[in-house]
Design an enzyme around this catalytic site. Sequence first.
Site, PDB file in Angstrom:
ATOM      1  N   LYS A  32       0.845  -1.210   0.000  1.00 30.87           N
ATOM      2  CA  LYS A  32       0.000   0.000   0.000  1.00 30.87           C
ATOM      3  C   LYS A  32       0.869   1.244   0.000  1.00 30.87           C
ATOM      4  O   LYS A  32       2.066   1.169   0.258  1.00 30.87           O
ATOM      5  CB  LYS A  32      -0.950  -0.033   1.197  1.00 30.87           C
ATOM      6  CG  LYS A  32      -0.292  -0.013   2.547  1.00 30.87           C
ATOM      7  CD  LYS A  32      -1.268  -0.486   3.621  1.00 30.87           C
ATOM      8  CE  LYS A  32      -0.579  -0.542   4.969  1.00 30.87           C
ATOM      9  NZ  LYS A  32      -1.006   0.398   5.940  1.00 30.87           N
ATOM     10  N   TYR A 258      18.062  29.629   7.471  1.00 31.48           N
ATOM     11  CA  TYR A 258      16.866  30.307   7.996  1.00 31.48           C
ATOM     12  C   TYR A 258      16.849  30.284   9.516  1.00 31.48           C
ATOM     13  O   TYR A 258      17.161  29.259  10.132  1.00 31.48           O
ATOM     14  CB  TYR A 258      15.599  29.610   7.499  1.00 31.48           C
ATOM     15  CG  TYR A 258      15.290  29.856   6.044  1.00 31.48           C
ATOM     16  CD1 TYR A 258      15.090  31.152   5.562  1.00 31.48           C
ATOM     17  CD2 TYR A 258      15.181  28.789   5.162  1.00 31.48           C
ATOM     18  CE1 TYR A 258      14.799  31.368   4.220  1.00 31.48           C
ATOM     19  CE2 TYR A 258      14.886  28.998   3.828  1.00 31.48           C
ATOM     20  CZ  TYR A 258      14.701  30.284   3.360  1.00 31.48           C
ATOM     21  OH  TYR A 258      14.406  30.496   2.048  1.00 31.48           O
TER      22      TYR A 258
HETATM   23  C1  LIG Z   1      -3.982  -4.562   8.138  1.00 26.34           C
HETATM   24  C2  LIG Z   1      -2.522  -4.389   8.002  1.00 26.34           C
HETATM   25  N1  LIG Z   1      -1.730  -5.461   7.980  1.00 26.34           N
HETATM   26  C3  LIG Z   1      -0.398  -5.356   7.845  1.00 26.34           C
HETATM   27  C4  LIG Z   1       0.218  -4.128   7.749  1.00 26.34           C
HETATM   28  C5  LIG Z   1       1.717  -4.051   7.612  1.00 26.34           C
HETATM   29  O1  LIG Z   1       2.273  -3.425   8.720  1.00 26.34           O
HETATM   30  P1  LIG Z   1       3.850  -3.294   8.863  1.00 26.34           P
HETATM   31  O2  LIG Z   1       4.303  -2.390   7.775  1.00 26.34           O
HETATM   32  O3  LIG Z   1       4.048  -2.695  10.206  1.00 26.34           O
HETATM   33  O4  LIG Z   1       4.384  -4.662   8.725  1.00 26.34           O
HETATM   34  C6  LIG Z   1      -0.565  -2.979   7.778  1.00 26.34           C
HETATM   35  C7  LIG Z   1       0.056  -1.657   7.708  1.00 26.34           C
HETATM   36  O5  LIG Z   1      -0.246  -0.739   8.395  1.00 26.34           O
HETATM   37  C8  LIG Z   1      -1.977  -3.111   7.902  1.00 26.34           C
HETATM   38  O6  LIG Z   1      -2.772  -2.034   7.930  1.00 26.34           O
END
Ligand SMILES: Cc1ncc(COP(=O)(O)O)c(C=O)c1O
Length: 372
Positions: A32, A258
């Site tokens: 994602k 800055y």
């Molecule tokens: C439902 C779910 N599973 C797994 C993950 C993966 O998490 P991580 O990147 O901490 O392994 C996420 C990420 O937020 C998630 O929302």
Amino acid sequence: MRTITIKPKAITHNLNQVKKLAPQSKVLAMVKSNAYGHGVAAVLPALHQADGIGVATLTEALEARQLGWDKTIGLVEGAFTADEWQQAIEHDISCVIHHTPQLHWALDNVPPADSATRVVWLKYNTGMNRLGFNAEGVMSAAKQLHEAGYQLILTTHFANADNRDHPLNARQIQRFTDVLTLLRETVSAEVKGSLCNSAGTVNFSEYHYDWVRPGIILYGSSPVIDKSAQELDLQPAMDFSAQIIALQTVNANDAIGYGSRWIAQQDTRTALVSVGYGDGYPRVVSNDAYVSVIDADNTDSTQSYPCAVIGRVAMDMIVIDVSKIPKELPLLNRKVILWGEAPHVDEIASHANTISYELLCRLSIRPARTQA
Ligand SMILES: Cc1ncc(COP(=O)(O)O)c(C=O)c1O
């Protein structure tokens, strides 16, 4: 030139580390938010040995299908509308079902028997209190979905898996295990389980169940508070670099940048590096933040010089202290590593009082992107 170099071999290595940690489980590799900022197109080929990928939005799922990903896609927040549910069916996407409207869309519109959408990830709220049914709601939804012909994966998400000793972990594990056992006894022995993100995969090896869902670990960051990426034998999947575009000597007592916040204690040789918050480098970093100036045309940290970031980070530039670099080394246009092997993105995240996830996801479109 600011450059983000993605290292597919590192991602495959990190995936193999996950498989070593969880040899009995399938892997839903989380891609994602554009594969945690790495670029989903660059990352997918490196993940071809994963059993599936996880995304947060239907748009991300469709993009992965367009890129040719033909295995499982898990939509971890599920469909947002009945129309999205229909599209999920059309593209063989497996959805999380976490609340009653999604349950109704699934019961009203059951996909064909051979569709991947027949597999649903039923979300149980074990203590994170964001998404999911309570225990009673899960049991009821599971019965209805099973009767309608769905295959079920009970899933939940840890709130504190990075800290193995946090008391909520044991409670979440207990609740999850109890409901999974009950579902298997009363609904179907075939109900699967998925509990662990990256940190859970590292910290709770007894509870990997059927699917683990690693994200950040695939990109080479440590998911846990008590072990570094190096200790977990992870490889950073991204080199973020820029170059020195000007040199100065700042006189003792003169200030830089800055707000004139950094004042030279003595005459100081400084270099201007062409990167800033406009590229995604964090604007606020502590005094310990450093970059590596490279002494050869490679990123081997044994041939690099750590140089402190001094003065305020601006939109397009940072200033670094190059006093300790031998004078003979010509510095103009020299490559500078912002994060990669050293410093690791985990270090910069801690100097910026945030987590690597945020730094990786908020990189802007300005840096050129390439692959190693
Ligand atoms: C439902 C779910 N599973 C797994 C993950 C993966 O998490 P991580 O990147 O901490 O392994 C996420 C990420 O937020 C998630 O929302």
